[in-house]
Scaffold this motif. Structure first.
Motif: not given
Length: 377
Positions: A1-5
């Motif tokens: 999970m990263s900000f891209l998600n």
């Protein structure tokens, strides 16, 4: 999970439309709110909020003074290199610009920092272009080792690195990393970064996640105002900040407000931001977040910087040079961009004092943090 998600659940055009659809009633509701949301932030950066600028400024002043007191952090950038492998349409260091390239040697670094130290600074920002073969992690590590005895706070604004590289630099004395997305409009990002590693939107977007995983002291975010609609870009910056604060809660955060400035091979702003709109944006960030540090560089004119001291800004530069060796070693080398406020650090400090604020030259000391942490035997 990263900000891209998180980012991929939003649509740029829909966000922009929702901001411009905000009404005076939305603004008034946001101003009255005790705990403001990202929807409130949309209202506060919308065109509908401009008539409420005086009220926003008063609230921003009160919140900033409550959290930060009557202090202003002083910092200064030092450019290590203008070598760069990226093609960026808005930057004087772009690979396609036929300019003399320079990377400071160890001796030149020491010459520059001795001059900067004599100006009174204890908070330095190291900047370079992206040329990994000559200005990579090993170079930064050595530069930080040279500089660490002179400064209590070292920040870095260079190409995105891997988590392990950030961790290694932090172990050698790095305190803060600034990494600007430039624009969150993914569809047009490539047009501004046609070649080079910086053209990888997703990799750059996930850089603060890699930083957060190292427990770095501070992460700086921002956009280059003028590339795309500043309101939509600022919402995504606020969204990014909200995500990071919740996930990497031990880390401090800052926001910067660079507006596109003239440079060699320059690109004109796609959308101009007025001074009043810049004030609006700064106040909106403060009303959304009482803890975030807000930084202003010498890109802005004197009168505006002076007026913003009381309205939410907590960190300011002075006497800046945007070329490698610009202070002593090679003042004639090409700047990354033109500065506007050319006052000396001492002149800026006097302006700050006259407004009843204290210029603070030292950001923090790691020893204080270590003393505050509980020791387990």
């Amino acid at each position: 999970m990263s900000f891209l998600n998180v980012f991929e659940t939003y649509n740029w055009d829909e966000v922009k439309s929702s901001i411009y659809a905000k009404t005076a009633r939305d603004v008034e509701s946001a101003l009255k709110a005790k705990q403001r949301t990202l929807e409130d932030f949309k209202a506060l950066i919308s065109p509908a909020a401009l008539p409420y600028l005086e009220q926003m400024a008063q609230l921003s002043h009160a919140l900033t003074q409550k959290r930060f007191g009557k202090t202003m952090q002083m910092y200064i950038p030092m450019y290590l290199s203008n070598e760069c492998q990226n093609v960026c349409t808005y930057c004087g260091f772009s690979f396609t610009n036929k300019i003399p390239r320079r990377t400071l040697t160890e001796k030149e670094i020491l010459t520059e920092i001795n001059h900067i130290k004599a100006l009174g600074y204890d908070n330095i920002l190291l900047v370079s272009g992206e040329a990994t073969k000559t200005v990579g992690t090993d170079y930064f590590k050595k530069a930080i080792e040279l500089i660490r005895p002179y400064f209590s706070h070292i920040a870095l604004e260079v190409q995105p690195l891997e988590k392990e590289e950030y961790a290694e630099l932090a172990s050698h004395g790095l305190n803060t990393v600034l990494v600007y997305q430039e624009t969150y409009r993914k569809g047009d990002y490539k047009t501004y970064h046609p070649k080079g590693k910086k053209s990888n939107f997703d990799y750059r977007l996930e850089t603060p996640d890699r930083l957060g995983q190292t427990d770095i002291h501070k992460i700086g975010l921002g956009i280059l105002i003028g590339l795309e609609d500043w309101r939509a870009d600022s919402f995504f910056t606020a969204l990014h900040l909200d995500y990071l604060e919740k996930k990497y809660w031990k880390t401090k955060y800052s926001i910067s407000f660079p507006r596109l400035r003239p440079h060699a091979g320059g690109q004109l702003p796609k959308l101009e931001m007025t001074d009043a709109e810049l004030v609006q944006l700064i106040c909106a960030y403060r009303l959304l977040n009482e803890e975030v540090e807000l930084s202003l560089s010498t890109r802005e004119p004197q009168h505006l910087r002076d007026n913003l001291i009381k309205l939410g800004i907590t960190s300011i530069s002075a006497g800046s040079k945007t070329n490698p060796g610009g202070y002593v070693v090679a003042p004639e080398t090409l700047e990354q961009f033109e500065i506007d406020d050319a006052r000396t650090p001492q002149q800026m400090a006097e302006v700050i004092k006259k407004q009843g604020y204290e210029p603070v030259w030292k950001d923090w000391d790691k020893a204080f943090t270590e003393m505050a942490e509980p020791h387990v035997n």
